[in-house]
Design a protein around this motif. Structure first.
Motif, PDB file in Angstrom:
ATOM      1  N   GLY A 151       3.285 -41.550  -0.209  1.00  0.00           N
ATOM      2  CA  GLY A 151       1.927 -41.367  -0.679  1.00  0.00           C
ATOM      3  C   GLY A 151       1.828 -41.002  -2.148  1.00  0.00           C
TER       4      GLY A 151
ATOM      5  N   SER B  98       2.920 -41.165  -6.342  1.00  0.00           N
ATOM      6  CA  SER B  98       2.936 -42.235  -7.337  1.00  0.00           C
ATOM      7  C   SER B  98       4.091 -42.047  -8.310  1.00  0.00           C
ATOM      8  CB  SER B  98       1.622 -42.257  -8.134  1.00  0.00           C
ATOM      9  OG  SER B  98       0.514 -42.500  -7.289  1.00  0.00           O
TER      10      SER B  98
ATOM     11  N   ASN C  58       1.646 -46.786  -6.757  1.00  0.00           N
ATOM     12  CA  ASN C  58       0.831 -45.810  -6.027  1.00  0.00           C
ATOM     13  C   ASN C  58       1.068 -45.958  -4.524  1.00  0.00           C
ATOM     14  OD1 ASN C  58      -0.328 -45.012  -8.491  1.00  0.00           O
ATOM     15  ND2 ASN C  58      -1.977 -46.517  -8.292  1.00  0.00           N
ATOM     16  N   SER C  59       0.685 -44.937  -3.800  1.00  0.00           N
ATOM     17  CA  SER C  59       0.799 -44.955  -2.334  1.00  0.00           C
ATOM     18  C   SER C  59       2.192 -45.393  -1.898  1.00  0.00           C
ATOM     19  CB  SER C  59      -0.259 -45.885  -1.736  1.00  0.00           C
ATOM     20  OG  SER C  59      -1.564 -45.485  -2.110  1.00  0.00           O
TER      21      SER C  59
ATOM     22  N   ARG D 142      -1.148 -51.798  -4.345  1.00  0.00           N
ATOM     23  CA  ARG D 142      -0.526 -50.494  -4.577  1.00  0.00           C
ATOM     24  C   ARG D 142       0.174 -50.423  -5.942  1.00  0.00           C
ATOM     25  NH1 ARG D 142       3.627 -48.867  -1.487  1.00  0.00           N
ATOM     26  NH2 ARG D 142       4.372 -50.978  -1.034  1.00  0.00           N
TER      27      ARG D 142
END
Length: 127
Positions: free
Chosen positions: A15, A17, A84-85, A67
């Motif tokens: 989750g 980054s 990200n994520s 993402r």
């Protein structure tokens, strides 16, 4: 000759980054596509993302679409990968790559189309 140096890898939780950067030096005139590949233990090196020389065209493997974002700054000869994520399956060594010739369509996803490679930076995502 062109040298590529990656930075920004590390250990993060799912989750989170990370932002990878790659700086090209040496004979940087005439460089075209810049991209990122990754290699997980026991697996082949795979395409992640790429950008054209102008930055107007970007390409992503399906698993990272939405993402990851690739960007480049030609004035600084850098390419970045905002991730990200992050998921545990994103764990791999990430390699920056540069092509010394124009690429078209799915050529961007082919390892053999890239002429210069960095040493790689480790990204580890824990669950």
């Amino acid at each position: 000759q062109v040298q590529l140096v990656e930075s920004g890898g590390g250990l993060v939780q799912g989750g989170d980054s990370l932002r990878l950067s790659c700086e090209a030096s040496g004979r940087t005139l005439g460089l075209y596509a810049m991209g990122w590949f990754r290699q997980a233990p026991g697996k082949e090196r795979e395409f992640v993302a790429a950008t054209s020389w102008s930055g107007d065209s970007t390409y992503y493997t399906d698993s990272v679409k939405g993402r990851f974002t690739i960007s480049r700054d030609n004035a600084k000869n850098t390419v970045n990968l905002q991730m990200n994520s992050l998921k545990p399956e994103d764990t791999a060594v990430y390699y920056c790559a540069v092509a010394g010739k124009p690429l078209y369509g799915d050529w961007y996803e082919r390892r053999l189309m890239y002429d210069y490679w960095g040493q790689g930076t480790q990204v580890t995502v824990s669950s």
